[in-house]
Write an enzyme that holds these catalytic residues in place. Structure first.
Site, short mmCIF file in Angstrom:
data_model
loop_
_atom_site.label_atom_id
_atom_site.label_comp_id
_atom_site.label_asym_id
_atom_site.label_seq_id
_atom_site.Cartn_x
_atom_site.Cartn_y
_atom_site.Cartn_z
N ASP A 134 0.87 -1.18 0.00
CA ASP A 134 0.00 0.00 0.00
C ASP A 134 0.91 1.23 0.00
O ASP A 134 2.14 1.09 -0.09
CB ASP A 134 -0.95 -0.05 1.21
CG ASP A 134 -0.23 -0.13 2.55
OD1 ASP A 134 0.82 0.53 2.70
OD2 ASP A 134 -0.72 -0.85 3.45
N LYS A 137 3.82 0.80 2.37
CA LYS A 137 4.63 -0.42 2.34
C LYS A 137 4.73 -0.94 0.91
O LYS A 137 3.71 -1.20 0.28
CB LYS A 137 3.93 -1.56 3.11
CG LYS A 137 3.64 -1.38 4.55
CD LYS A 137 2.88 -2.64 5.00
CE LYS A 137 2.17 -2.42 6.30
NZ LYS A 137 1.26 -3.50 6.64
N GLU A 182 -1.75 -0.12 -5.10
CA GLU A 182 -1.65 1.20 -4.42
C GLU A 182 -0.21 1.71 -4.44
O GLU A 182 0.38 2.03 -3.41
CB GLU A 182 -2.23 1.13 -3.01
CG GLU A 182 -3.73 0.87 -3.02
CD GLU A 182 -4.41 1.04 -1.66
OE1 GLU A 182 -3.72 0.96 -0.63
OE2 GLU A 182 -5.64 1.26 -1.65
N HIS A 255 -11.54 9.13 1.17
CA HIS A 255 -11.06 9.56 -0.14
C HIS A 255 -11.88 10.62 -0.84
O HIS A 255 -11.90 10.69 -2.07
CB HIS A 255 -10.89 8.32 -1.04
CG HIS A 255 -9.81 7.40 -0.55
ND1 HIS A 255 -9.81 6.04 -0.76
CD2 HIS A 255 -8.68 7.66 0.17
CE1 HIS A 255 -8.72 5.50 -0.20
NE2 HIS A 255 -8.03 6.47 0.37
N GLU A 280 -11.03 -0.62 -5.72
CA GLU A 280 -11.43 -1.03 -4.36
C GLU A 280 -12.39 0.00 -3.79
O GLU A 280 -12.09 1.20 -3.81
CB GLU A 280 -10.22 -1.10 -3.42
CG GLU A 280 -9.20 -2.16 -3.77
CD GLU A 280 -8.06 -2.20 -2.75
OE1 GLU A 280 -8.21 -1.63 -1.65
OE2 GLU A 280 -7.03 -2.80 -3.07
N ASP A 289 -19.37 -5.86 15.28
CA ASP A 289 -18.24 -6.69 14.91
C ASP A 289 -18.62 -8.14 15.21
O ASP A 289 -19.19 -8.42 16.25
CB ASP A 289 -17.00 -6.31 15.72
CG ASP A 289 -15.89 -7.32 15.56
OD1 ASP A 289 -15.59 -7.68 14.41
OD2 ASP A 289 -15.35 -7.78 16.59
N HIS A 293 -12.18 -9.00 16.11
CA HIS A 293 -11.11 -8.11 15.66
C HIS A 293 -11.74 -6.79 15.23
O HIS A 293 -12.65 -6.77 14.40
CB HIS A 293 -10.34 -8.73 14.49
CG HIS A 293 -9.19 -7.88 14.02
ND1 HIS A 293 -7.95 -7.90 14.62
CD2 HIS A 293 -9.12 -6.95 13.04
CE1 HIS A 293 -7.16 -7.03 14.01
NE2 HIS A 293 -7.86 -6.44 13.05
N ASN A 295 -13.15 -3.50 13.69
CA ASN A 295 -13.39 -3.18 12.29
C ASN A 295 -12.93 -1.76 11.94
O ASN A 295 -12.90 -0.87 12.79
CB ASN A 295 -14.88 -3.33 11.98
CG ASN A 295 -15.31 -4.78 12.03
OD1 ASN A 295 -14.50 -5.68 11.79
ND2 ASN A 295 -16.59 -5.02 12.33
N ASP A 390 3.83 -3.50 11.72
CA ASP A 390 2.37 -3.43 11.63
C ASP A 390 1.75 -4.79 11.95
O ASP A 390 1.16 -5.01 13.01
CB ASP A 390 1.99 -2.97 10.22
CG ASP A 390 0.52 -2.61 10.09
OD1 ASP A 390 -0.19 -2.61 11.11
OD2 ASP A 390 0.07 -2.34 8.96
N ASP A 401 -15.57 -7.45 8.32
CA ASP A 401 -16.71 -8.38 8.32
C ASP A 401 -18.04 -7.63 8.31
O ASP A 401 -19.05 -8.17 7.85
CB ASP A 401 -16.63 -9.35 9.52
CG ASP A 401 -16.29 -8.67 10.82
OD1 ASP A 401 -15.14 -8.24 10.98
OD2 ASP A 401 -17.18 -8.55 11.69
CA CA Z 1 -13.97 -7.73 12.75
#
Ligand code: CA
Length: 489
Positions: A134, A137, A182, A255, A280, A289, A293, A295, A390, A401
């Protein structure tokens, strides 16, 4: 007790009567069609993580709850293109996957092959890295570390050409190839426009040599940054980079406005005659969530701003997709050719919704073990050797999700229908000219005689009796319709 049994019997009888109606239940989500200027407008979806999810036990169901191949469900709902990322070697020395779907060439071959079975074309997204690439990176693959620029140039060419050849052998129908992901600031460990242009052109030459009908795309992001799209398009034009499509990411919470998106892409279309697309985008249909994890979009972040025009529910999700398609369709000269949704099937491997205390911990530990074993979270702990800053710190599950088109049990949401509703099928219109006339019957006959090959929406429109193929029976039905013997197709 007896009375309860009678009531249950009556309920069962009522259900049997109602079930056929339920199966045909109308969606609660609707959008208007878009009058696409580009005939084969890409209504795409990236489902790169699907192989790892299935290995972890996830199954997908259609809107009626029937288990089906994900690619069939997507095709039935109007998706016409699948996007897949490819990492050179997302594994450590012991074979442990870095996660994010462990998306190597082998995974892409499976995805491309299954997509093609349902008439879906493949858009290949080479990262030229062993893990996420991206704007922040662009690390070279382990095997390319220490290479000179000219060695990397050859490596990019060989890797691109050989991977595409393998995808073709596996049955994938490749329609477009991204040279990098990207790549605002670099590619494969190289930065600076001159070195980047060298590697872009190496990838491009490989695609041209593979199949001259496949589109070459460059992929950037941050269309909201003042002057950036112009700078990138001007710069790589000055370096004579050979490409067809200027693709951008467009996440509306980061964006900018849709008007700006259209304006920026129109500059590239008008100045350089390039096609443009959104490679994308995504939008949340809930703040819940379901995997433990955090979101990207939730009740505390990325959920406010003047550019977020849609509600955070399924209708809002569908509206966002339609709006982005419309914005791309409005690009100068009909040069907007498509929109790809990012990871619309990256659901949880175990539903944590509503769980607390010990139940939550037990479910979380279960999910975490699956993320580590199968690579179905965004990163596993094994990625820390390659990306310590990261992935090494924040590895875990899915951050999107709540932006998928499937619920926590894998059942398709009504919002998935947006991909069909923006471009409704006219049954019988086998040649795609917007009418049903005798030429459509002839087109089906030519397909039957293998004088032409119908695919995608043209094949679906030709299959008027709905048996999954277009043959002489469909041609006859179209003729009967035209003669007034039957009144609808
Ligand atoms: Ca999640």
């Amino acid at each position: 007790m007896k009375r309860i049994k009678i009531i249950l019997t009556l309920l069962t009888a009522a259900c049997l009567l109602l079930c056929p109606m339920a199966a045909q239940a109308k969606s609660t989500v609707h959008v208007d069609p878009v009058d696409f200027n580009y005939g084969d407008f890409i209504r795409g979806m990236d489902v790169s993580s699907v192989i790892s999810l299935e290995k972890a036990g996830v199954t997908f169901k259609n809107a009626d709850g029937k288990a089906e191949d994900l690619f069939k469900i997507l095709s039935d709902n109007g998706v016409n293109t699948i996007r897949v990322r490819i990492w050179n070697d997302p594994f450590d020395a012991n074979g442990n996957g870095y996660g994010g779907g462990n998306n190597d060439l082998e995974a892409a071959k499976q995805i491309g092959s299954r997509a093609a079975e349902y008439g879906l074309r493949l858009m290949v997204d080479f990262h030229y890295s062993d893990f996420w690439a991206d704007p922040g990176k662009q690390k070279a693959p382990k095997a390319w570390a220490g290479m000179t620029l000219s060695q990397k140039e050859q490596a990019v060419y060989d890797y691109t050409f050989n991977s595409l050849a393998e995808l073709k052998t596996a049955g994938a129908d490749v329609c477009m190839v991204q040279i990098g992901n990207e790549t605002n600031n670099g590619i494969a460990g190289e930065s600076g426009a001159a070195n980047m242009a060298t590697l872009f052109n190496a990838g491009s030459r490989a695609v041209r040599a593979f199949d001259s009908s496949v589109l070459v795309a460059l992929h950037f992001t941050n269309p909201e940054r003042d002057g950036l799209v112009k700078y990138l398009a001007d710069t790589f034009n000055n370096y004579n980079v050979d490409y067809d499509v200027y693709a951008t990411s467009y996440y509306p919470y980061w964006h900018g406005s849709l008007e700006n998106l259209t304006t920026q892409l129109s500059y590239v279309a008008k100045t350089y005659g390039k096609y443009t697309m959104v490679a994308e985008t995504s939008y949340a249909n809930t703040f819940e969530d379901s995997d433990g994890h955090e979101n990207t979009v939730n009740a505390n972040q990325n959920n406010t701003g003047s550019d977020l025009l849609w509600s955070f529910d399924q209708q809002g999700q569908a509206n966002e997709v339609r709006s982005v398609m419309d914005a791309v369709n409005n690009v100068y000269g009909g040069k907007g050719i498509g929109v790809c949704y990012w990871e619309g099937a990256w659901i949880t491997v175990g539903d944590i919704t509503g769980k607390t205390d010990g139940d939550y911990t037990e479910q979380y530990d279960h999910n975490k073990a699956l993320w580590e074993q199968y690579g179905c979270g965004w990163a596993s702990s094994y990625a820390s050797e390659y990306d310590p800053g990261d992935a090494g710190k924040y590895y875990g599950g899915s951050a999107v999700d709540n932006q998928a088109f499937f619920d926590a049990n894998g059942k398709a949401l009504d919002s998935l229908r947006v991909f069909r509703e923006v471009s409704p099928l006219l049954m019988g219109d086998a040649d795609g000219d917007g009418t049903v006339i005798i030429n459509d019957a002839t087109t089906v006959q030519r397909h039957t005689a293998q004088l032409t090959t119908l695919t995608g929406d043209r094949l679906k429109a030709a299959d008027v009796n709905g048996d999954g193929k277009a043959d002489i029976n469909d041609a006859t039905m179209i003729q009967k319709f035209l003669a007034g013997i039957i009144t609808s197709l």
